[in-house]
Scaffold this active site. Structure first.
Site, PDB file in Angstrom:
ATOM      1  N   HIS A 166       0.842  -1.195   0.000  1.00 41.21           N
ATOM      2  CA  HIS A 166       0.000   0.000   0.000  1.00 41.21           C
ATOM      3  C   HIS A 166       0.881   1.250   0.000  1.00 41.21           C
ATOM      4  CE1 HIS A 166      -2.795   3.092   1.335  1.00 41.21           C
ATOM      5  NE2 HIS A 166      -3.729   2.319   0.808  1.00 41.21           N
ATOM      6  N   GLU A 190      -3.899   1.777  -7.749  1.00 39.02           N
ATOM      7  CA  GLU A 190      -4.300   2.805  -6.785  1.00 39.02           C
ATOM      8  C   GLU A 190      -3.354   4.003  -6.897  1.00 39.02           C
ATOM      9  OE1 GLU A 190      -6.347   2.288  -2.758  1.00 39.02           O
ATOM     10  OE2 GLU A 190      -4.228   2.095  -2.307  1.00 39.02           O
TER      11      GLU A 190
HETATM   12  P1  PGA Z   1      -9.623   5.775   0.068  1.00 41.12           P
HETATM   13  O1  PGA Z   1      -8.401   4.808   0.395  1.00 41.12           O
HETATM   14  O2  PGA Z   1     -10.720   4.930  -0.488  1.00 41.12           O
HETATM   15  O3  PGA Z   1      -9.969   6.395   1.369  1.00 41.12           O
HETATM   16  O4  PGA Z   1      -9.104   6.751  -0.940  1.00 41.12           O
HETATM   17  C1  PGA Z   1      -8.075   3.752  -0.446  1.00 41.12           C
HETATM   18  C2  PGA Z   1      -6.803   3.106   0.046  1.00 41.12           C
HETATM   19  O5  PGA Z   1      -5.879   3.829   0.442  1.00 41.12           O
HETATM   20  O6  PGA Z   1      -6.695   1.865   0.063  1.00 41.12           O
END
Ligand code: PGA
Length: 249
Positions: free
Chosen positions: A92, A162
């Site tokens: 992450h 992401e």
């Molecule tokens: P968010 O976070 O949906 O609050 O943007 C996603 C993540 O960091 O996994």
């Protein structure tokens, strides 16, 4: 391809009691549908207090690359597995920001697979440039994460696209457009196809993360290459999270 919705609770909620209650509400709201895979990933310390259900699996937010040993403060894939965990989020951006390298993530992917768990690997650029150089960053993270994975295990790994700029915790964040998310997912799939062949690449689940919520979930899930969502802040609201799962059905 079956959609998967993953709730990443991050360092929330503050107490075991609140965590139990949030899990209970999610499990109750989801019921028994098996049309979509649902995962909740609470902080490690709450894992023992929460059991999933037939329709809701448990995930961990990280796990170390050895099964046991002298690593103070670390938790291994086998340990979380013994608490009923099936999925482990790896790489992450908030961990990468604190120094987790591609190399460490690659080792963790292997250990998680060895333990019989499913790695959910997060990749994504910090910022976008107009010349498409961000794609090189995505490719590097992707290929490094898969670098030690045996061919037969490639399709077991879930990839989360992401982009860091889209994560709600970051100042001035905004979600990617569904089209941008799809394009990045397609790029990821093409990169996998180039390295492992089309049949394997087609089977890898690629999901999107970054400011997804009940309002925009449907538009992301409507995209061809996007097979689910990694949900941060919206996963702390049981009602909203359940609504997102309903969109995925
Ligand atoms: P968010 O976070 O949906 O609050 O943007 C996603 C993540 O960091 O996994």
């Amino acid at each position: 391809m079956k959609n998967i919705i993953v709730g990443n609770w991050k360092m929330n909620p503050k107490t075991k009691k609140e965590a139990e209650s949030l899990a209970k509400s999610v499990i109750k709201g989801i019921g028994s549908s098996s049309k979509v895979d649902v995962v909740i990933a609470p902080p490690h310390v709450f894992l023992g207090a929460i059991s999933g259900s037939k329709a809701v699996s448990l995930g961990a937010q990280d796990a170390f690359y050895e099964p046991s040993g002298s690593q103070t403060g670390e938790v291994s894939p086998l340990m979380v597995k013994s608490l009923g965990v099936k999925y482990v989020i790896l790489g992450h951006s908030s961990r990468r920001a604190r120094g987790e390298t591609d190399e460490v993530i690659a080792k963790k992917v292997i250990e998680v697979l060895k333990s019989g768990l499913v790695p959910i690997v997060c990749i994504g650029e910090r910022e976008r440039d107009h010349d498409g150089r961000f794609l090189a960053a995505i490719k590097d993270q992707l290929m490094s994460a898969f670098s030690k994975v045996a061919r037969k295990d490639i399709t077991k790994v879930i990839v989360t696209y992401e982009p860091v700029w889209a994560i709600s915790a970051n100042k001035s964040s905004h979600p990617a457009s569904p089209g941008d998310a799809n394009e990045a997912a397609l790029f990821i799939r093409k990169t996998l196809a180039h390295n492992y062949g089309i049949p394997i690449a087609k089977k890898v689940r690629i999901i999107y993360g970054g400011s997804s919520n009940a309002k925009n979930a449907e538009s992301f899930l409507a995209e061809r290459e996007v097979a689910g969502l990694l949900v941060g802040s919206a996963s702390l609201n049981a009602k909203e999270f359940v609504e997102m799962v309903k969109c995925a059905r």
